[in-house]
Motif scaffolding. Sequence first.
Motif, PDB file in Angstrom:
ATOM      1  N   UNK A 414       0.837  -1.207   0.000  1.00 35.25           N
ATOM      2  CA  UNK A 414       0.000   0.000   0.000  1.00 35.25           C
ATOM      3  C   UNK A 414       0.871   1.257   0.000  1.00 35.25           C
ATOM      4  N   UNK A 415       1.926   1.264   0.819  1.00 39.78           N
ATOM      5  CA  UNK A 415       2.818   2.417   0.846  1.00 39.78           C
ATOM      6  C   UNK A 415       3.502   2.615  -0.497  1.00 39.78           C
ATOM      7  N   UNK A 416       3.951   1.517  -1.090  1.00 34.21           N
ATOM      8  CA  UNK A 416       4.635   1.595  -2.385  1.00 34.21           C
ATOM      9  C   UNK A 416       3.697   2.144  -3.457  1.00 34.21           C
ATOM     10  N   UNK A 417       2.461   1.644  -3.492  1.00 30.21           N
ATOM     11  CA  UNK A 417       1.511   2.085  -4.510  1.00 30.21           C
ATOM     12  C   UNK A 417       1.011   3.506  -4.258  1.00 30.21           C
ATOM     13  N   UNK A 418       0.994   3.922  -2.990  1.00 29.02           N
ATOM     14  CA  UNK A 418       0.454   5.249  -2.679  1.00 29.02           C
ATOM     15  C   UNK A 418       1.234   6.354  -3.374  1.00 29.02           C
ATOM     16  N   UNK A 419       2.540   6.143  -3.581  1.00 31.75           N
ATOM     17  CA  UNK A 419       3.359   7.176  -4.211  1.00 31.75           C
ATOM     18  C   UNK A 419       2.931   7.450  -5.645  1.00 31.75           C
ATOM     19  N   UNK A 420       2.328   6.435  -6.303  1.00 28.69           N
ATOM     20  CA  UNK A 420       1.847   6.649  -7.670  1.00 28.69           C
ATOM     21  C   UNK A 420       0.784   7.736  -7.698  1.00 28.69           C
TER      22      UNK A 420
END
Length: 659
Positions: A414-420
Amino acid sequence: MRIRPFKSALAIVITLLSALTAAAALPSNVTWTTDIEQISPTEGVIRWHADIKEGWHIYGLEMPSMPDTPLPPPTSFDIDQVEGLSLDGPVEASTEIESHYDDVLKLNIPWVSGSVTFSQKFKLDSSVNGAVISGTINYMACNNDACTPPAHEDFSLSFGTVAAPAPATPRSDEEQLNVNAATSAAEMSEWWQPVDMANDHATSEAGWLSIFVFGFLGGLLALLTPCVWPMIPMTVSFFLKKGKDRRRSITDAVTYGLSIVVIYLVMGIALTLIFDAGKLNEIATSAVFNLIFFAMLVVFAISFFGAFNITLPSKWSNKIDSKAESTTGMISIFFMAFTLVLVSFSCTGPIIGTLLVEAASQASILGPAVGMGGFALGLALPFALFAFFPSLLKEMPKSGGWLNSVKVVLGFIELILSLKFLSVADLAYGWRILDREVFLAIWIVLFALLGFYLLGKLRFPHDSESRHTGVLGFFMAVASFSFAVYLLPGLWGAPLKSISAFAPPLTTQDFNLYGGTFKEFHDYDEGMAYASENGLPVIVDFSGYACVNCRKMEGAVFDTQVVREAIENGYVLIKLMVDDKERLAVPYAVEEYGSTTRISTVGDRWSYLQRHKFGINSQPYYVLLDNKGKPLGPARTYDENVDDFLDWLNRGAEAYKNR
C-alpha cells in the motif's frame, strides 16, 4: 486586471490531513450568487454574495506576508479580459474581515463566516455599448477540523447592450478569443480542423480484460488477509452441516458465493450509472482525488502495520447479521454474504479502491462493473470450490501469525503504490515535490525494509515471535532485495522500463548520466509552426500524467533506440498532457455537442483538441500529421510491439514524401 490566488503548500497538507474526515465528495459549504448593477451607461458594480454554512469560513482577500510560512489561498475573483473594460479600484467586502487564530498554523489569519458580499466597480469605454463579463471565483472553505479542497466557480453577467463587433473591423486571434466566449482561437487554425481517423488497434476489449484480471487477482489476494481467510472453513462447514442433504448444502454455499459476486457487481454498476466514462476519467486524474487516495492508502498501510484497526461501525454488521438470522432461504444467505463484505472491509477496502482507480483511469464506462465483477469472482470462488470438495478444508493452512505477516506485507505494498497517486497530482500541477529520483529513493528504501521484514529482522506490534525464516519468506526477501538493487541505477537516469508505468517520467530527473530524453513540444500550435517552417511531418502524442498505459508505451517503445532515431530524424514530436492543471491566462468557452464547454486549463485545451479534431478522448493516442494538420494514415493506441510501431512511423514518413 487579475487578482490571482497563489498555490499554497498548506492547501496540500490540509487536504491530506482532512481527507478522511471531509470525504471524497465533500460539498463546498459555500453557496455563491452573482449579480451586476448598472450605475451609468459606462459604470457598474459586480457583486459576489457568499452564504457560508454555519461553523465554516472562507479566507480574506489578502493574506499576511510571510515568505517562510505556507498559507491557505485567499478568496479571489478572476475576471476575463473584455475589450473596453477596466476595473475601478480593488474588490471590497461588505463586512470587515477580521483576523482569527488558526490552531494549525499558530498565527492569526483573516477569514469571514456567515454571509458576505464582495463588490468590484468597473468602467466601460464609451465606444462600447455593453459587454459579457465572465470569470471565476476562487476560494477554500474550512472549519475547525477540516478543509475542503480549493474550489472554483464560474460566473457570467451581461452589462448594457451587448453588440456584435462590426464585420469591417478585423481582430487578431487573441482579441477574438477575449471577445467571443463561444469560439476558441484554436478552431480558427487550419491545424485544428476536424479530420476522419481510424485506429490501428482497438484497445477497449483488451482494457476491459486487464481490469477484469486485475480485479480477479485482487480478489484472490484479499482471501489471504486475516479478515477473510478464517471465514472460509467456518462458512463452508456451516453450510455443509446445516442439513443432511449435501446437495442442498452445496447449493446454499454456491448461492453464498454468487451473492458476494452480486453485491460487488452492484457497487460497480452503481458507479457506472452515477458517472459516465469522461467523468470517471476526470475524477481519476484530478489532484484532489489522487491526494485523497494517497492519504487513504497511507492510513490503511499504517493500520496494516498494527498501529490501529479500521472497521466499519459494528452496528452495521450486527444489523445485517441479525437480518440473516431472522430470515430464511436465499434472503438469509444474501445477508450472510453482505455481513462478510462489511466485516472484511478493513482488508478489502484498499484493494477495491486501487482497482476502482485503475478502472476509472481507463475512461471506460464499463470499467468499474468489470473490475468489481472480477474481484468478487476471485473472492467468492474458493467458497464454492471448498463446498464442492469439502476434503480440501483439511488441507487449508490454519489461521495464525502468517496471516498477520500477509497483512504487513500488504501494508508495504500500500505504501509503495500510494506514491503513484501522489505523483499524479504532483505532475499535473507542476509542484515538483516528487521528482523521479525522490520517488525511486523512497521505493528502494521500502523494498529493502520489506526484505528485512521477510527475513524476520523487523517486527510489528501484532507479529508473533519466530525463531527461523521460512523458505517462502527467504525467496520473497531475495526478490525484494534484488528489486531494490535493480532500482538503484534509476537514481542516475537508467530507464527502468519495468516500472515506467508507475515512476515519474525521465524529464523530471535532475541528474541523468544516461541522457536520451526526447526533444519535444508541449504546445500544439508551437510544434505545428516549427514543423511547417522546417518541412517535417508531426507525431502528436495525446498523453496524461495519470495514464498508466502512456508510461508503459514510453518505456517499452519510445525509449528504444530504433524508435527514438526514427522520430528524431524524421518527425516533430508534440506531446500533449490532457490532465495538465495549469490555468490558461484567458479561459474561453466552446460549443460542443449542443452545450457550452469552458476551457480553463492547459489540459482542457488539449483534451478538447483531441475530441474536436480526432473525435476520440482516450489516451494514449498517437497520430501522424503533415505540417498542415492532415493525417498521414490511421492513428495508433496502446500497443507495445516495437516493430509494428516502427513500421507505422515509416509508412507515415513515406506518405508525407508522396503527398
